[in-house]
Each structure stands twice: as C-alpha cells, then as structure tokens.
Design a protein around this motif. Structure first.
Motif, short mmCIF file in Angstrom:
data_model
loop_
_atom_site.label_atom_id
_atom_site.label_comp_id
_atom_site.label_asym_id
_atom_site.label_seq_id
_atom_site.Cartn_x
_atom_site.Cartn_y
_atom_site.Cartn_z
N VAL A 260 24.50 66.36 47.94
CA VAL A 260 25.03 66.70 46.62
C VAL A 260 26.28 67.55 46.82
N TYR A 261 27.36 67.18 46.13
CA TYR A 261 28.64 67.86 46.29
C TYR A 261 29.10 68.40 44.95
N VAL A 262 29.63 69.61 44.95
CA VAL A 262 30.30 70.18 43.78
C VAL A 262 31.67 70.67 44.24
N LEU A 263 32.72 70.07 43.70
CA LEU A 263 34.10 70.43 44.01
C LEU A 263 34.63 71.22 42.82
N ALA A 264 35.11 72.43 43.05
CA ALA A 264 35.53 73.30 41.96
C ALA A 264 36.88 73.93 42.26
N ALA A 265 37.73 73.99 41.24
CA ALA A 265 38.97 74.77 41.31
C ALA A 265 38.66 76.16 40.81
N LEU A 266 38.90 77.18 41.63
CA LEU A 266 38.53 78.55 41.32
C LEU A 266 39.77 79.41 41.15
N SER A 267 39.75 80.19 40.07
CA SER A 267 40.84 81.13 39.81
C SER A 267 40.26 82.53 39.72
N SER A 268 40.87 83.47 40.46
CA SER A 268 40.41 84.86 40.45
C SER A 268 41.36 85.72 39.64
N GLY A 269 40.82 86.39 38.64
CA GLY A 269 41.61 87.31 37.85
C GLY A 269 42.79 86.68 37.17
N GLY A 270 42.68 85.42 36.78
CA GLY A 270 43.77 84.73 36.10
C GLY A 270 44.86 84.25 37.02
N GLY A 271 44.65 84.35 38.35
CA GLY A 271 45.65 83.91 39.30
C GLY A 271 45.59 82.42 39.53
N PRO A 272 46.32 81.93 40.54
CA PRO A 272 46.34 80.49 40.82
C PRO A 272 44.96 79.98 41.21
N SER A 273 44.70 78.71 40.92
CA SER A 273 43.40 78.12 41.23
C SER A 273 43.46 77.37 42.56
N ARG A 274 42.39 77.48 43.35
CA ARG A 274 42.30 76.82 44.65
C ARG A 274 41.01 76.01 44.71
N PRO A 275 40.98 74.87 45.45
CA PRO A 275 39.78 74.02 45.49
C PRO A 275 38.78 74.50 46.54
N TYR A 276 37.50 74.49 46.15
CA TYR A 276 36.38 74.84 47.04
C TYR A 276 35.30 73.76 46.93
N LEU A 277 34.63 73.49 48.03
CA LEU A 277 33.57 72.47 48.07
C LEU A 277 32.25 73.10 48.44
N SER A 278 31.23 72.87 47.60
CA SER A 278 29.85 73.28 47.88
C SER A 278 29.04 72.05 48.20
N VAL A 279 28.21 72.12 49.25
CA VAL A 279 27.45 70.96 49.72
C VAL A 279 25.98 71.32 49.84
N SER A 280 25.12 70.43 49.35
CA SER A 280 23.68 70.54 49.54
C SER A 280 23.20 69.32 50.31
N ALA A 281 22.47 69.54 51.39
CA ALA A 281 21.85 68.45 52.13
C ALA A 281 20.37 68.36 51.81
N THR A 282 19.94 69.09 50.77
CA THR A 282 18.51 69.16 50.42
C THR A 282 18.30 68.77 48.96
N ASN A 283 18.91 67.65 48.54
CA ASN A 283 18.70 67.09 47.21
C ASN A 283 19.18 68.00 46.09
N GLY A 284 20.04 68.96 46.39
CA GLY A 284 20.55 69.87 45.37
C GLY A 284 19.72 71.10 45.15
N THR A 285 18.70 71.33 45.99
CA THR A 285 17.87 72.52 45.84
C THR A 285 18.47 73.74 46.50
N PHE A 286 19.31 73.55 47.52
CA PHE A 286 19.98 74.66 48.18
C PHE A 286 21.39 74.23 48.57
#
Length: 600
Positions: free
Chosen positions: A168-194
């Motif tokens: 399970v993959y979640v790709l997110a553009a993250l902005s800190s304090g209203g600054g520029p947004s950067r892409p981050y990838l979160s990955v679960s190899a356990t059906n989305g439980t972790f």
C-alpha cells in the motif's frame, strides 16, 4: 457435471438487465445504491476478483465517508456502511479506494485532530467481508513527515505484493509552515496496517512547489511522477522516479529523479503514470509555445530507465483540458478532452504499441458532432491480467441532460475498438438531470466494467445520490422464441474478442439474487439451476455451441427444435466462451426473454 458453489456476500436490490438485440450493445439498468438527505459530492470505484467497492463522501450536516460493496459482477450491492464519522473536513478522490483480491483499502483527506490545521491522509481497511475487522477505526498516515507539515496533494495505491500480502502506497506533497511543498512516499508491506516512515521522493527542489502527484506499481516496483517549478518559478516541469519497496516497507530508489518534459512550457494539472511489464508511460498536459495546453505522452520500454521524447497526442492548436493514459496489455491507450472551434468540447482517443505514433480518433457526439459537449474522459484500470479497457466520458444530450457514454475495446488488444458508444446513465429518460463524477473499473475475473456516478435526485436539484451500473461487452440473444406456432430456436453471442474460439449458451431458471449456478472455475453465472433447462443445455452441448466468427466477432448456434411454446414462457441464459486448450474465457450477464404470440 458437478458444479462447485461460491460463497455469498451481503447483497441488496436485484438487477434489471436490458435485453440485448443482435448487433447492438446493451447496458445494465442503473441503480441508486443510496439516496441521502445530504448531497454526495465525491466518489471512487475499484473492482478485483470477487469484490467491487464504491467509496463516497456525504457532505452537509452528516459529513461522513461511506462505502457499498458487491461481488466481481457489480450487479447487487450491499447497504451503505459508514467508514468515517469524523467531523473534520474530508476529501475523496478518484484513487480513494483500492481493491486487490478480497481486500480493500479506503483513503481520504481530513484535518488531523492531533495537529490543528494540518491535513492528513486517513486509511481504513476492508477484509473478511467487513471494514476494519480489528475495530481500531481509521488510522492517520504521518510517520516520518516533517514537523508542522500539511498535505497539499496526495495519491494512493494498493497492489499485490510478495507472499500474498498487499503493498500500500501513499504519496503526499507536504508543506511546512506555508512553505514550498515536497513529495514524500509512505509504504506498507502489511496490507496497510503498518506504514514505514515516509521517505523523500525528490533529491532537490529547494523552494519549488509540487503541483501534481501520480504513481503506479507492479509487485514491489514503484513508479512516481509529479510536476514542480524547480527550474523556473511558476513554470512546472514533469519529474519521474522509480524504485523498489522492500519487505519492511521502505523504498530503494533506482537513481535520482529525472525530468521527462521538454521545452519551456508549463506542465499543468495532475499527470498519470501506467506500467505493465517493462513498459512505462506518463501522460500529462503542457502549455508550450502556443496559448493552448496539449496532451503529451512519454514512454519507456525498459522499466523506466530510459524514456523517449514526449509526443503530443492531441496534435492541435485548441485547448486540451484533461488527459488519461493506460496500458491495456502491450498497448498504450490515451484519452483526452479537447476544445472545438464552436466553443464546445469533445473527447478523443489514441493508441500505440510503442508509445509513439498515437492515433487520434474523435469519440463524442458519434464522431465529433458539432452540437455535442463532452468532458471528463477516463480509462478503466485493471488490477490483474488479462487486461481490458473501456473509456467513459460525460456528454450533454439533446435535451440538456448529462449522460455517461462509453467506448470499449477487445481484451488484451487495446488497438481495436468497437464502434458502438452506449449511453449508460439514461439522462434523457431521467428528465435531463445532471450526471457528475463518472467512475469505471475493470474486473478481469468477469471481464466486467462496473460503473458508478453521481446524479441529481429527482425533485431535489443539486442533491446528488450514488448510482451504479456498467456492463460486460459480451451479450447473448435468442432468435425464434415465439409462442403458439412451431418454432426453432437459435442463439447469438455477440462481441466476443478474437482470442475466443467457441461460445456456449447455458440455460437456467431465472436470475439468482445471490450465489447462483457457478461455472467449473467458480465464477457465478447469476443463473438459477433448472433441472430441465440446465441439464438439457449441458446434455445437448453441441446444439448450444458455435465457433466464434472472426469477421462478426460472435458465435451463432444452429437451430434447436421445432417446438410449440406457450405464451409468456420465460427463458434465462448466459453466454460462455472459451479459447485454446479448452480454457474458459468470458461469461455474459443474465439475459431473459419471454415467448410472445406473433402479431397480425
């Protein structure tokens, strides 16, 4: 012939299937799966094996995320289940549900109660026939995010992993304090439980802003694309990066990100990436030189290590507003929405085996009629093989209502499309109501295209409810089912793809609202077992079997009879096809006809 059984799931309303006529297409009668007092504003649809799921947002006072489920046929649907009742604002988008096998994952965006003002992607899992069997409730994805960051754009995906689990993959553009947004990838190899801690996708960027995110994968291979204004502020380029998800949920990148777009033009909107085998393609809009955005495709034949030059598939000076791209087997298929000289829009299609030299075919208005206005083209997505493709788009009909129109191609070919464009939402019959947000999925087990959309509730304009429908391209019709006179009966199975060798018609005793007469491979035909009709069609196998004619793409059986039939006698049937080595291929929806006395 001993037929196995299949397990039921919770199902509701019985379908109404439109009778097919030889040489014409049919559609399922649309159903309302839920009409809320508050409007439904967003929805997503996915299907695989014996599970189809629609996830949708209910706006207004009830502010919630709900879901309905069906089997792989997408004909009867469960009662709605609320998967989130949080009071925080929510966003459901096209990829907000993913289905793999008998598991589903729902995603949506909401404000994180633990960090006021910070938007987060929330996830809920479906397994064992229920949402969140662990009763833990939805979980928020945020491990590894920079401090004080909020999600400004996101994309989600679930695909078969290794050893039977889901990646399970979640790709997110993250902005800190209203600054520029950067892409981050979160990955679960356990059906989305972790989920492992999110990892940065881009190696550079500085003050650049990410404007669009897309991803696709196969097994542990992940392909990510996005747009950002790294080189020239305010002018986006198209970026791409690929890697492998490991067994503990991390990501190993093949190399740094690369720029796929060319020229000084601005990449607009959200790109789309597709992968199958070693082929990878990215579709995107770019405003380059002229004042009109165009649809481009850039393709790779070596798993994304090298890409060719981008090709402008729309090929004109008029504005293009949306593009979609999919790999159907070995064929790249593109669809886009393009302006016409009279100010209206049309939908066009192109396909290519290599990723270059795309065709350019008008679809809307029966070939680009000037008085039609079309929008929102989409191509179905397949979780498994064999692949198949259908396109859907919205089109304004003669009475001013909006309806969903489709075009479908042969499975695993992609380059050969049928010239019938059936309307599936019946806007004209519904009183010119507005149809919104069409969604289509492809279920490879049933060669089936379930659909979902929003449609205004009669008497309550602006309060859309969730409708479902769809079709399998293949249908079966009976000839000679006439009462009162000696008549011989024959059958025609239409729209069989070239890889089908024979077609067989199986008779039954009506439609089964739940588990019905199964095929030897376990697929549910939807027929009730009838001791006489079913046994008769199986015992007389040769009489109900015919070769597939490559020219007409159909199988026509020899006449059976003659019989004298009583008036009102129904006949329910499905068509079944098989290919080389006797492997079963397609099974149609259930079709029912009634013996009628001929007129004067």
């Amino acid at each position: 012939m001993r037929l196995p059984t299949i397990l039921p799931i919770l199902l509701l309303a019985a379908p109404i299937v439109a009778d097919g006529e030889e040489g014409e297409h049919y559609f399922r009668e649309p159903q309302v799966v839920e009409a809320f007092p508050d409007p439904v504003t967003q929805l997503a649809l996915k299907s695989d094996e014996e599970l189809s799921v629609v996830v949708f947002k209910v706006a207004g006072a009830s502010e919630s995320v709900a879901a309905v489920a069906s089997d792989g046929r997408g004909i009867e649907w469960s009662a709605p289940v609320t998967v989130s009742t949080s009071a925080n604002a929510k966003e459901v988008q096209r990829d907000s549900v993913q289905v793999v096998g008998d598991q589903a994952v729902a995603f949506w965006l909401e404000n994180d109660a633990a960090g006021p003002g910070l938007d987060r992607v929330v996830i809920e899992t479906f397994a064992g026939g229920a949402w969140d069997p662990g009763a833990d409730g939805p979980s928020t994805i945020g491990l590894g995010y920079p401090a004080n960051s909020t999600v400004t754009a996101w994309a989600a995906l679930a695909k078969p992993g290794i050893n039977g689990n889901l990646y399970v993959y979640v790709l997110a553009a993250l902005s800190s304090g209203g600054g520029p947004s950067r892409p981050y990838l979160s990955v679960s190899a356990t059906n989305g439980t972790f989920f492992s801690a999110a990892v940065p996708v881009a190696t550079g960027g500085g003050a650049a802003d990410v404007e669009g995110l897309t991803l696709d994968s196969q097994m542990a291979e992940i392909h990510v694309s996005w747009s950002e204004d790294r080189s020239t502020p305010g002018t986006d380029e198209l970026f791409y990066r690929a890697g492998l998800a490991d067994f503990v949920g991390g990501t190993s990148w093949f190399g740094p990100e690369s720029v796929l777009s060319t020229g000084a033009g601005d990449v607009q909107g959200t790109p789309v990436v597709t992968v199958n085998g070693q082929k990878v393609g990215v579709g995107y809009l770019q405003l380059d030189g002229l004042l009109s955005p165009q649809a481009n495709v850039v393709a790779s034949s070596d798993s994304g290590f090298q890409f060719g030059s981008p090709e402008t598939v729309s090929g004109g000076a008029l504005d293009v507003f949306a593009v979609d791209l999919e790999l159907s087997g070995e064929t790249f298929i593109a669809a886009w929405e393009q302006a016409k000289l009279n100010g209206k829009h049309e939908v066009r299609r192109g396909e290519s085996k290599s990723g270059t030299g795309f065709t350019n075919t008008p679809l809307s208005g029966d070939g680009g009629a000037e008085d039609h206005d079309a929008s929102d083209p989409q191509i179905s997505r397949s979780v498994g093989l064999p692949s198949g493709s259908v396109m859907v788009w919205l089109e304004v009909d003669e009475d001013g209502g909006t309806e969903i129109v489709t075009a479908f191609g042969d499975q695993d070919a992609g380059g050969e499309w049928h010239d019938e464009y059936p309307r599936v939402s019946e806007a004209e019959d519904a009183g010119a109501l507005v149809v919104l947000a069409p969604r289509v999925a492809y279920n490879h087990r049933y060669y089936n295209f379930p659909m979902a959309w929003l449609q205004d509730t009669p008497g309550a304009p602006g309060v859309p409810s969730v409708h479902v429908g769809g079709y399998r391209p293949h249908d079966v019709d009976v000839e000679g089912w006439i009462a009162g006179v000696p008549t011989s009966v024959s059958f025609v199975i239409d729209h069989l793809p070239f890889e089908d060798v024979f077609g067989f018609v199986l008779l039954g005793g009506g439609y089964a609202g739940g588990p019905g007469l199964p095929l030897p491979d376990g697929r549910n035909t939807g027929l009730l077992f009838d001791p006489f009709l079913t046994n008769f069609s199986i015992a007389n196998f040769a009489l109900f079997t015919a070769p597939n004619d490559p020219a007409s793409r159909g199988a026509a059986t020899q006449p059976v009879g003659p019989f004298v039939l009583p008036a009102g006698l129904p006949l329910s049937m499905v068509g079944v096809s098989w290919g080389p080595y006797g492997l079963l291929h397609h099974v149609t929806d259930v079709f029912t006809v009634t013996a009628e006395v001929p007129g004067p």
